[in-house]
Design an enzyme around this catalytic site. Structure first.
Site, PDB file in Angstrom:
ATOM      1  N   LYS A  48      -2.934  -6.488  -6.390  1.00  0.00           N
ATOM      2  CA  LYS A  48      -3.595  -5.098  -6.391  1.00  0.00           C
ATOM      3  C   LYS A  48      -3.507  -5.022  -7.998  1.00  0.00           C
ATOM      4  CE  LYS A  48      -1.947  -2.183  -3.709  1.00  0.00           C
ATOM      5  NZ  LYS A  48      -0.935  -1.851  -2.723  1.00  0.00           N
ATOM      6  N   TYR A 271       5.238  17.602 -31.875  1.00  0.00           N
ATOM      7  CA  TYR A 271       4.083  18.704 -30.587  1.00  0.00           C
ATOM      8  C   TYR A 271       4.713  19.530 -30.713  1.00  0.00           C
ATOM      9  CZ  TYR A 271      -0.564  15.153 -31.933  1.00  0.00           C
ATOM     10  OH  TYR A 271      -1.110  14.536 -32.502  1.00  0.00           O
TER      11      TYR A 271
HETATM   12  C1  LIG Z   1      -0.503  -3.069  -1.373  1.00  0.00           C
HETATM   13  C2  LIG Z   1       0.174  -3.036  -0.159  1.00  0.00           C
HETATM   14  C3  LIG Z   1       1.353  -3.623   0.328  1.00  0.00           C
HETATM   15  C4  LIG Z   1       2.174  -3.994  -0.783  1.00  0.00           C
HETATM   16  O1  LIG Z   1       3.758  -3.116  -1.231  1.00  0.00           O
HETATM   17  P1  LIG Z   1       4.410  -3.331  -1.211  1.00  0.00           P
HETATM   18  O2  LIG Z   1       5.187  -1.853  -1.493  1.00  0.00           O
HETATM   19  O3  LIG Z   1       4.526  -2.760  -2.974  1.00  0.00           O
HETATM   20  O4  LIG Z   1       5.572  -4.815  -1.010  1.00  0.00           O
HETATM   21  C5  LIG Z   1       1.257  -3.978   0.845  1.00  0.00           C
HETATM   22  N1  LIG Z   1       0.143  -3.340   2.214  1.00  0.00           N
HETATM   23  C6  LIG Z   1      -0.807  -3.106   1.692  1.00  0.00           C
HETATM   24  C7  LIG Z   1      -1.857  -2.577   2.235  1.00  0.00           C
HETATM   25  C8  LIG Z   1      -1.102  -2.683   0.181  1.00  0.00           C
HETATM   26  O5  LIG Z   1      -1.609  -2.162  -0.182  1.00  0.00           O
END
Ligand SMILES: *Cc1c(COP(=O)(O)O)cnc(C)c1O
Length: 637
Positions: A48, A271
Site C-alpha cells: 500500500k 527563515y
Molecule cells: C499496513 C498494514 C499491515 C502492515 O503492517 P506493518 O506494520 O507495516 O508490517 C498489516 N495489516 C494491515 C491491515 C495494514 O493496514
C-alpha cells in the site's frame, strides 16, 4: 511486454535528488522474516501507499519472487495500477471500499475486505449479474477500534455473508493496534480473534492477524498468513527487535551539495532566524526541502551524511532547500553526494530520523521523494528506474492530448534517432489515429478480384469484385474514381470512402468508364448515385435499411466496371487500411502471358502465398494475419 530501458550505472546517476531502492536488501529482509513464520504459513506483501514509498510495482514483483501469496493494498486505485502493469497475483484491499468501486473490484479481479452488510449485498448482486463468484476477506475489530466488525458480532456477520450466493469468504482477519510495543494487548487481541476463528477455521482458506512486527517472538497458532510491511523495508519498529532479526534498509534518499557559503559569527541561517552561528561557519545548501518529503519538523534537528561524516541541519527546512553545517568535514565541495535518509549510518536510518521529531517511520517513508526518481538496485547494479512522479498513469485518467504527448515522448525515448521517431509518430500514428480523427477500424476477410477482359483495341475492360467484413459506421459509403493521384488523394483521408480507383490519365473521366454495378451490405442492395465533379467520379451507395446494422460487423460486397490501358504492362493494388486476412486475385485473358507479381506486405506477416493457375494469379495471407497500411501488390505482364 517488458520495457527496454537505457542501462545506467550507479556512478552515472545525474539527479538533483534521487532514491535508491535496494532490492537485494529487500529480499534479504524477507528471507529473515520467513525464519520467524511458522511452518505452512504464507505471507502477504503489503504494498500500500506505493509500497511505503518504495514503488509498488517493483516491490510486488520482488516479493512474488520471494514467495508472497497475496499482495495487500489500501484501495482499488492502487490495485488497479498493479493490474495495469500486468501483475496477476491475488490482491487484497485492506481499507473499506465504496459502492462506486464495485465495478472496478470485479473487473480487476480484486479481493475486497468486508465489514459492511450493505456493501456485501451490493457486491453479491453485481457478482450475480456478472455470473462470477467474488472472493472476500471479512475484517474483524478485536480492540484496535478502527474498521471491522466488532468481534462479539463476528459469527452472526460471518453467517449472514455466508448466505450470499455469489460471495465466497476466502479469509477472515483482524489487525493489532500495538504489536511493536504491547505484547499483552497483542495477545489479548489474538485470543479474542482465535476464539471466533476456531469456529470457522475449517471453512476459510486464510486466517490472519499479524503484521510484520507481530511475527517476531509471537506464535499465532490458528493463523496461516502474515501481512508483511515495515520490517521487510528494513526498518525496525522498536529497539528491542535489533538483536532478534537482522534487517537491512531498502530505501536511501540522496542528493548533492548545490552551493557552499559562509555565515559570519552571530549571524542567523535561514527563515525566521532560528539558528545563530557562534563562529564563522561554512554551510552547504542541499537542493531538497519539505516539498521533497524531508519533514519540516526536522528543522534544526535533522542529520545528514556527507563523505562519511554526520552533519546537522541548520535552521528551518525550506520548501526546496536545507542548510547543512559542514565545519566538521574536510574537503567538501559542490556536487558531493549527501545521504539524507537510509544508508548505513545509524543517524540517517528512518527510525532514528523520525524519532528526532517524535514522528513515524511509516510516514517519513511514504512522504520521501515526490521529486526524486527511484533507482532499483539488485546485486550492486541498477536494474530498473521509475519516473519522478509517484503515480504512474492509468490511461483512462488522461485526455487524448496528454496521451498523445506521452506516446510521442515514449517513441522518442525508445528510438534513438529523433528524426525517425518523429516520422513514426506523425506519419503513422498521428496520420491514422489523430489528425483524421479516424475510427480505428479494420477490414477482415478481404477478397479482391480483378478481372481483365480483352474486348477493346486499346483498353482492357476491368471487373472489380470486392468483399470484406467491417463495422458499419454510416448508412452510406463512397466509391471514388479520379484520373490523377492528386485528385484521388483527398479520398484517402475521408473515412466514409470504401474504395478508390485511379483511372489512367489517357482515359476520359466519364461515367461510361467507371461505374458501380452493384453494392450490398449484409445482402441488402444499396442505391448508388453518381455525384460528379470535374475532379472525380464520386458514387454514393446508400440505403435506409442499413440503419439496423449500424455499429455492428457487416459484410460488404462491391462490384465495379472500369477500364485499363493495354500499354501499361503493370497494375498496382494498394492496401490503405488495416486488414485481417487478405486475398487478391488477378484474372487475365489468354492474350496475356508471362504474368508475375510482387507483393509488398507490411506487418508481421510479410510473405503472402502466391498461387498461379491457368488464367489467374492469387496473393493471399493466412486468414488471421494482420496486414498494415501501405501494403500492396504489383502485377506485371
Ligand atoms: C499496513 C498494514 C499491515 C502492515 O503492517 P506493518 O506494520 O507495516 O508490517 C498489516 N495489516 C494491515 C491491515 C495494514 O493496514
Amino acid at each position: 511486454m517488458t520495457k527496454k530501458k537505457k542501462l545506467i550505472r550507479l556512478n552515472e546517476i545525474n539527479e538533483r535528488s534521487w532514491v535508491e531502492i535496494n532490492l537485494s536488501n529487500f529480499s534479504h529482509n524477507l528471507k529473515e522474516l520467513k525464519k520467524h513464520m511458522q511452518n505452512k504459513q504464507f505471507f502477504m506483501q503489503i504494498v500500500k501507499a506505493d509500497a511505503y514509498g518504495h514503488g509498488a510495482l517493483q516491490i510486488a514483483n520482488q516479493a512474488i519472487k520471494e514467495g508472497a501469496t497475496i499482495l495487500g493494498v489500501a484501495n482499488v486505485e492502487e490495485a488497479s495500477l498493479l493490474r495495469f502493469h500486468n501483475i496477476e497475483h491475488p490482491i487484497l484491499i485492506l481499507s473499506p471500499s465504496f459502492d462506486f468501486e464495485i465495478e472496478a473490484i470485479i473487473s480487476n479481479k480484486l479481493t475486497p475486505s468486508i465489514a459492511n452488510l450493505h456493501f456485501a449485498k451490493l457486491l453479491n448482486e453485481h457478482a450475480k449479474e456478472m455470473g462470477i463468484i467474488q472472493s472476500v476477506h471479512i475484517k474483524y475489530d478485536t480492540g484496535m477500534n478502527r474498521n471491522g466488525i466488532r468481534i462479539e458480532n463476528a459469527l452472526d456477520f460471518y453467517q449472514t455473508i455466508e448466505m450470499l450466493e455469489n460471495i465466497k469468504i476466502e479469509g477472515i482477519f483482524s489487525h493489532f493496534s500495538s504489536s511493536e510495543d504491547d505484547k499483552d494487548f497483542t495477545q489479548k487481541q489474538y485470543l479474542l480473534f482465535a476464539e471466533f476463528a476456531s469456529k470457522v477455521a475449517q471453512k476459510v482458506r486464510y486466517i490472519h492477524i499479524a503484521n510484520s512486527s507481530a511475527i517476531i517472538d509471537n506464535q499465532f497458532e490458528l493463523c496461516n498468513l502474515n501481512r508483511i510491511g515495515l520490517l521487510s523495508y528494513g526498518v525496525y519498529s522498536s529497539a528491542q527487535l535489533k538483536n532478534k532479526i537482522d534487517l537491512k534498509p531498502v530505501m536511501t534518499f540522496k542528493s548533492k551539495i548545490a552551493h557552499i557559503s559562509t555565515a559570519h559569527k552571530n549571524e542567523s541561517v535561514g527563515y525566521n532566524r532560528t539558528h545563530f552561528v557562534d563562529k564563522d561557519s561554512h554551510f552547504a545548501i542541499i537542493p531538497i526541502g519539505y516539498a521533497d518529503g524531508y519533514d519540516y519538523l526536522l528543522s534544526d534537528k535533522g542529520l545528514v551524511e556527507i563523505n562519511g561524516s554526520v552533519c546537522p541541519v541548520l535552521g528551518k527546512i525550506s520548501m526546496d532547500m536545507i542548510a547543512i553545517d559542514i565545519n566538521q568535514v574536510d574537503n567538501v565541495k559542490v556536487d558531493d553526494e549527501v545521504i539524507l535518509l537510509g544508508g548505513n549510518t545509524t543517524s540517517t536510518k528512518v527510525e532514528n530520523l523520525s524519532a528526532l521529531f517524535n514522528g513515524s517511520s511509516y510516514e517519513l517513508l511514504t512522504q520521501i521523494g515526490k521529486r526524486a526518481k527511484r533507482y532499483y538496485i539488485e546485486d550492486g547494479k541498477i536494474n530498473d528506474y521509475a519516473p519522478i512522479l509517484r503515480r504512474d498513469f492509468i490511461p483512462r485518467d488522461f485526455s487524448d492530448d496528454k496521451l498523445n504527448l506521452i506516446i510521442h515522448q515514449a517513441i522518442q525515448e525508445r528510438i534513438n534517432k529523433q528524426e525517425l521517431a518523429s516520422v513514426i509518430y506523425h506519419d503513422v500514428l498521428r496520420y491514422f489515429f489523430i489528425e483524421n480523427d479516424r475510427d480505428v477500424s479494420y477490414r477482415s476477410d478481404f477478397t479482391y478480384n480483378i478481372k481483365f477482359i480483352d474486348n477493346h483495341i486499346n483498353y482492357y475492360k476491368v471487373e472489380l469484385n470486392l468483399s470484406f467484413d467491417k463495422i458499419l459506421q454510416n448508412t452510406y459509403f463512397i466509391v471514388a474514381c479520379a484520373n490523377n493521384q492528386a485528385n484521388l488523394e483527398s479520398y484517402f483521408r475521408r473515412k466514409d470512402t470504401e474504395y478508390r480507383w485511379l483511372l489512367d490519365e489517357s482515359i476520359e473521366l466519364d461515367e461510361s468508364k467507371f461505374s458501380v454495378s452493384s453494392a450490398k451490405v449484409n445482402g441488402v442492395f444499396l442505391d448508388c448515385f453518381v455525384a460528379h465533379n470535374n475532379k472525380a467520379i464520386e458514387v454514393k451507395c446508400e440505403s435506409d435499411k442499413l440503419e439496423s446494422f449500424l455499429n455492428k460487423l457487416a459484410h460488404f460486397e462491391i462490384k465495379i466496371s472500369t477500364y485499363y490501358p493495354k500499354n501499361k504492362h503493370q497494375l498496382s493494388v494498394y492496401l490503405s487500411e488495416i486488414y485481417k486476412g487478405v486475398s487478391i486475385q488477378f484474372t487475365y485473358p489468354e492474350s496475356i502471358s508471362n504474368i508475375d507479381c510482387v507483393p509488398i506486405f507490411s506487418g508481421r506477416h510479410r510473405y503472402p502465398k502466391i498461387t498461379q493457375n491457368k488464367g489467374s494469379i492469387t496473393v493471399a495471407s493466412e486468414k488471421n494475419d494482420w496486414i498494415f497500411p501501405n501494403s500492396g501488390v504489383v502485377f506485371s505482364y
